[in-house]
Scaffold this motif. Structure first.
Motif, mmCIF file in Angstrom:
data_model
loop_
_atom_site.group_PDB
_atom_site.id
_atom_site.type_symbol
_atom_site.label_atom_id
_atom_site.label_comp_id
_atom_site.label_asym_id
_atom_site.label_seq_id
_atom_site.Cartn_x
_atom_site.Cartn_y
_atom_site.Cartn_z
ATOM 1 N N THR A 186 39.811 -22.005 0.661
ATOM 2 C CA THR A 186 38.532 -22.553 1.100
ATOM 3 C C THR A 186 37.620 -22.779 -0.106
ATOM 4 N N ARG A 187 37.783 -21.906 -1.106
ATOM 5 C CA ARG A 187 36.872 -21.892 -2.251
ATOM 6 C C ARG A 187 37.676 -21.554 -3.499
ATOM 7 N N ILE A 188 37.253 -22.085 -4.651
ATOM 8 C CA ILE A 188 37.878 -21.683 -5.922
ATOM 9 C C ILE A 188 36.792 -21.059 -6.786
ATOM 10 N N TYR A 189 37.025 -19.874 -7.266
ATOM 11 C CA TYR A 189 36.031 -19.165 -8.070
ATOM 12 C C TYR A 189 36.602 -18.888 -9.455
ATOM 13 N N TRP A 190 35.987 -19.461 -10.499
ATOM 14 C CA TRP A 190 36.440 -19.225 -11.875
ATOM 15 C C TRP A 190 35.699 -18.013 -12.440
ATOM 16 N N CYS A 191 36.408 -16.968 -12.806
ATOM 17 C CA CYS A 191 35.758 -15.779 -13.380
ATOM 18 C C CYS A 191 35.303 -16.100 -14.792
ATOM 19 N N ASP A 192 34.036 -15.754 -15.083
ATOM 20 C CA ASP A 192 33.514 -16.057 -16.414
ATOM 21 C C ASP A 192 33.296 -14.810 -17.257
ATOM 22 N N GLY A 193 33.465 -13.635 -16.667
ATOM 23 C CA GLY A 193 33.335 -12.388 -17.437
ATOM 24 C C GLY A 193 31.884 -11.960 -17.641
ATOM 25 N N SER A 194 30.950 -12.615 -16.941
ATOM 26 C CA SER A 194 29.534 -12.301 -17.171
ATOM 27 C C SER A 194 29.159 -10.947 -16.568
ATOM 28 N N GLU A 195 28.025 -10.434 -17.023
ATOM 29 C CA GLU A 195 27.540 -9.162 -16.509
ATOM 30 C C GLU A 195 27.250 -9.303 -15.013
ATOM 31 N N GLY A 196 27.619 -8.297 -14.258
ATOM 32 C CA GLY A 196 27.328 -8.330 -12.830
ATOM 33 C C GLY A 196 28.360 -9.102 -12.023
ATOM 34 N N GLU A 197 29.291 -9.755 -12.699
ATOM 35 C CA GLU A 197 30.283 -10.542 -11.965
ATOM 36 C C GLU A 197 31.168 -9.657 -11.093
ATOM 37 N N ASP A 198 31.499 -8.458 -11.605
ATOM 38 C CA ASP A 198 32.359 -7.572 -10.809
ATOM 39 C C ASP A 198 31.696 -7.213 -9.483
ATOM 40 N N ARG A 199 30.368 -6.923 -9.556
ATOM 41 C CA ARG A 199 29.646 -6.575 -8.328
ATOM 42 C C ARG A 199 29.646 -7.771 -7.356
ATOM 43 N N ARG A 200 29.466 -8.978 -7.936
ATOM 44 C CA ARG A 200 29.494 -10.178 -7.080
ATOM 45 C C ARG A 200 30.851 -10.314 -6.394
ATOM 46 N N MET A 201 31.919 -10.085 -7.154
ATOM 47 C CA MET A 201 33.258 -10.236 -6.564
ATOM 48 C C MET A 201 33.513 -9.147 -5.521
ATOM 49 N N ILE A 202 33.017 -7.939 -5.797
ATOM 50 C CA ILE A 202 33.177 -6.847 -4.827
ATOM 51 C C ILE A 202 32.473 -7.223 -3.520
ATOM 52 N N GLU A 203 31.259 -7.779 -3.647
ATOM 53 C CA GLU A 203 30.513 -8.162 -2.437
ATOM 54 C C GLU A 203 31.182 -9.319 -1.691
ATOM 55 N N MET A 204 31.685 -10.288 -2.449
ATOM 56 C CA MET A 204 32.424 -11.382 -1.808
ATOM 57 C C MET A 204 33.602 -10.809 -1.025
ATOM 58 N N GLY A 205 34.311 -9.884 -1.649
ATOM 59 C CA GLY A 205 35.462 -9.253 -1.007
ATOM 60 C C GLY A 205 35.054 -8.510 0.253
ATOM 61 N N MET A 206 33.962 -7.733 0.154
ATOM 62 C CA MET A 206 33.538 -6.928 1.306
ATOM 63 C C MET A 206 33.141 -7.816 2.476
ATOM 64 N N LYS A 207 32.627 -9.001 2.153
ATOM 65 C CA LYS A 207 32.216 -9.927 3.219
ATOM 66 C C LYS A 207 33.419 -10.545 3.933
ATOM 67 N N GLU A 208 34.444 -10.909 3.147
ATOM 68 C CA GLU A 208 35.497 -11.716 3.773
ATOM 69 C C GLU A 208 36.880 -11.071 3.886
ATOM 70 N N GLU A 209 37.087 -9.899 3.250
ATOM 71 C CA GLU A 209 38.463 -9.374 3.246
ATOM 72 C C GLU A 209 38.551 -7.988 3.880
ATOM 73 N N ASN A 210 39.543 -7.837 4.743
ATOM 74 C CA ASN A 210 39.867 -6.537 5.325
ATOM 75 C C ASN A 210 41.334 -6.257 5.105
ATOM 76 N N ILE A 211 41.655 -4.966 4.955
ATOM 77 C CA ILE A 211 43.065 -4.581 4.973
ATOM 78 C C ILE A 211 43.212 -3.743 6.233
ATOM 79 N N GLY A 212 43.922 -4.241 7.221
ATOM 80 C CA GLY A 212 43.949 -3.556 8.507
ATOM 81 C C GLY A 212 42.532 -3.504 9.041
ATOM 82 N N GLU A 213 42.084 -2.282 9.388
ATOM 83 C CA GLU A 213 40.734 -2.192 9.964
ATOM 84 C C GLU A 213 39.677 -1.891 8.898
ATOM 85 N N TYR A 214 40.099 -1.800 7.621
ATOM 86 C CA TYR A 214 39.150 -1.390 6.588
ATOM 87 C C TYR A 214 38.703 -2.527 5.699
#
Ligand code: GTP
Ligand code: SPV
Ligand code: MN
Length: 591
Positions: free
Chosen positions: A19-47
């Motif tokens: 649906t989307r392509i995200y190019w990682c740039d290594g900038s500060e705070g990017e990890d937190r952004r990716m973690i939040e993106m993950g928490m919004k759209e990805e589940n493993i089983g019920e978690y």
């Protein structure tokens, strides 16, 4: 104009339909952004893919629970697609590149629908190192994107470095639907490509690690005259400030991370960390062997890690840094929101097990998965060597080859010469651990701890080692080590961990021509009196057991070594066969 990199990404997107392509740039705070993106759209089983942990006790740390069937490397689903079966050798599963491509294309069609495709440009090795390699991985899970950011040097700079070149290693990764029947980890050494579908587990999904830095890189090393190894790199500093560098190969979950950051039991020695899993070793301009760690993070085993066994790792995990720390498949203390695993103090009262179910301490099950792990930056490590970012690497004086052996193999043995050392590596066996799917505690041959990671015929690998030795002006001395010998009650005889410095000190002294040794059929071993044992309360007779060589007990072992080596037929170099014959002779004469 589109670059080869952009072209490749477009092509993969057409196949997988993200649906989307995200190019990682290594900038500060990017990890937190990716973690939040993950928490919004990805589940493993019920978690949810990540859960934030207690930030005061464990800064920037998150819990990840994997799919319950996806907890370790799966060697039976790992293939090396060399042009023919013989080049891959009996040590690898093989599929023809054409068949493998067809299968993987089928499994990848539309597999990222509804998901984000993360494009991860990264470098294995310091970007200024002549030995470093540029790579790009695609993945459809934030867990892998964030983990790769910790484990490698990643960011926009690497895209600029690749520029319009076609010379970068490609990694394609999708978790698919985690179906173990549709799980494959495919390697194409001739193309510099790894294609992995169906698993989010470290060694199957963080493609810079075992897939590229060992399986593909070992093939590059064979062509280009260097060694890609499953090894620790450490510096040992004595009281006068003199530092000697050594590497050590040990199979998965056999003590590399612990050795790499050991808190020395001898006050006159300090250990500095350069790497805990992978070493790339090149012949330097002066003809010595130089090692770099291509990674920049630890993906370490949690169970057994404590202030007592590995205080520097606890400090690393608790350090606050640029990068986050991820715990995978550990238990969770519900009262404090802290991670927990076997080996830490406790257990706490209200614990959820690694699958998120309330844990009953009387059930006999482990709360943390035996292969639960943490992903943490090397820059957090208080013992990190100042040489870590040195693009040239460090000159190696000794190579240790270890395994997990409850019997037979002495605490330490020095090889007579380089070819004998290569034979020692070739004959190494180890009892299996939870790092790979399958039975635990079964003895298998694991030469140089590379059985699951050598991307070509291991007979040719032994020959490559012999050849590299010939080119070195000062070849490192080679040692076999074994921290795991047990007594008649099944208890470890050697205390291990920080006390392993006592063995390393003997090795440092041997390399410097300062220590005595006794000859045995296996090689040189120290006399107990030659070891620094102050502060250690072990009866001498018990210590002597660590060096016992009983020729009678070796007959089974010799047979097993022979049948292992015989599989490689004409690929086994003459020096290995010759050393096998002379070991058999020496053990025969001593019967
Ligand atoms: P991978 O990350 O799988 O490559 O593992 P590794 O070789 O880095 O192993 P690690 O240092 O994480 O240790 C694995 C297990 O072995 C842990 O449970 C440790 O507590 C245990 N261990 C490590 N060193 C020693 C030792 O000297 N003696 C004993 N008895 N156990 C050890
Ligand atoms: C090992 O199994 O040797 C590890 C963990 O270091 S993995 O990344 O899975 O290979
Ligand atoms: Mn490893």
């Amino acid at each position: 104009m589109t670059t080869p990199l952009e072209h490749w990404v477009e092509e993969q997107a057409r196949l997988t339909q993200p649906t989307r392509i995200y190019w990682c740039d290594g900038s500060e705070g990017e990890d937190r952004r990716m973690i939040e993106m993950g928490m919004k759209e990805e589940n493993i089983g019920e978690y949810s893919i990540f859960r934030e942990l207690n930030q005061e006790a464990w800064p920037k740390s998150y819990l990840h629970r994997s799919h319950p069937t996806d907890v370790a490397r799966t060697e039976h689903l790992t293939f090396v697609c060399q042009k023919d079966r013989e080049t891959a050798g009996p040590n690898n599963n093989w599929m023809s590149p054409k068949d493998a491509k067809a299968l993987m294309t089928k499994l990848s069609k539309g597999c990222m629908r509804g998901k984000t495709m993360y494009v991860l440009p990264y470098m294995m090795g310091h970007p200024d190192s002549p030995y470093a390699k540029a790579c790009v991985q695609l993945t459809d899970v934030s867990y892998v994107a964030v983990s790769m950011r910790i484990m490698t040097r990643m960011g926009k700079k690497i895209v600029d470095k690749i520029g319009s070149s076609e010379n970068f290693v490609k990694g394609f990764h999708s978790v698919g639907d985690f179906d173990p029947n549709k799980r494959y980890i495919m390697h194409f050494p001739d193309e510099g490509l790894v294609w992995s579908v169906g698993s989010g587990y470290g060694g199957n999904a963080l493609l810079g690690k075992k897939c590229f830095s060992l399986r593909i890189a070992s093939c590059l090393g064979l062509k280009q005259g260097w060694l890609a190894e499953h090894m620790v790199i450490i510096g040992i500093e004595d009281i006068k400030g003199h530092v000697i560098y050594v590497t050590a190969a040990m199979p998965s979950a056999c003590g590399k991370t612990n050795l790499a950051m050991m808190e020395s039991a001898l006050p006159e020695y300090k250990v500095y960390t350069i790497g805990d899993d992978i070493a790339w070793m090149n012949i330097g301009p002066d003809g010595r062997l130089y090692a770099i760690n291509p990674e920049s993070g630890f993906f370490g085993v949690a169970p057994g890690t404590s202030l007592k066994t590995n205080p520097n790792m606890i400090r690393t995990l608790k350090a606050s840094n640029f990068y986050p720390t991820i715990f995978t498949n550990v238990a969770l203390d519900q009262d404090t929101n802290e991670p927990w695993w076997e080996g830490l103090e406790g257990p706490p009262k209200n614990l959820l097990d690694w699958q998120g179910k309330p844990w009953d301490s009387t059930s006999g099950t482990k709360a943390a998965h035996p292969n639960s792990r943490f992903t943490v930056s090397l820059y957090n490590c208080p013992t990190l060597s100042r040489q870590f970012d040195n693009p040239q690497g460090v000159p190696i004086s000794a190579i240790l080859l270890g395994g997990r052996r409850s019997r037979l193999i002495p605490l330490v043995t020095e090889a007579f010469d380089w070819p004998h050392g290569v034979f020692m590596g070739a004959r190494t066996g180890s009892e299996t651990t939870a790092a790979a799917a399958g039975k635990v505690g079964v003895l298998r041959r694991d030469p140089f701890a590379m059985l699951p990671f050598c991307g070509y015929n291991m007979g040719d690998y032994f020959r490559h080692w012999i050849n590299v030795g010939r080119l070195l002006t000062r070849p490192p001395k080679i040692y076999s080590v074994n921290w795991f010998r047990v007594d008649e009650n099944g208890k470890f005889i050697w205390p291990g961990f920080g006390d392993n410095i006592r063995v390393i000190k003997w090795i440092v002294d041997r390399v410097s021509g300062r220590a005595e040794a006794r000859e045995t059929p296996l090689g040189y071993v120290p006399e107990v009196k030659d070891l620094s044992l102050q502060g250690l309360n072990i009866p001498r007779g018990r210590l002597e057991k660590l060096f016992e060589v009983r020729p009678g007990e070796w007959q089974e072992e010799l047979k097993d070594i022979k049948s292992f080596l015989d599989q490689f037929g004409r690929h086994i170099p003459y020096e290995i066969s010759e050393n096998y014959a002379s070991l058999t002779d020496r053990l025969g004469q001593n019967r």
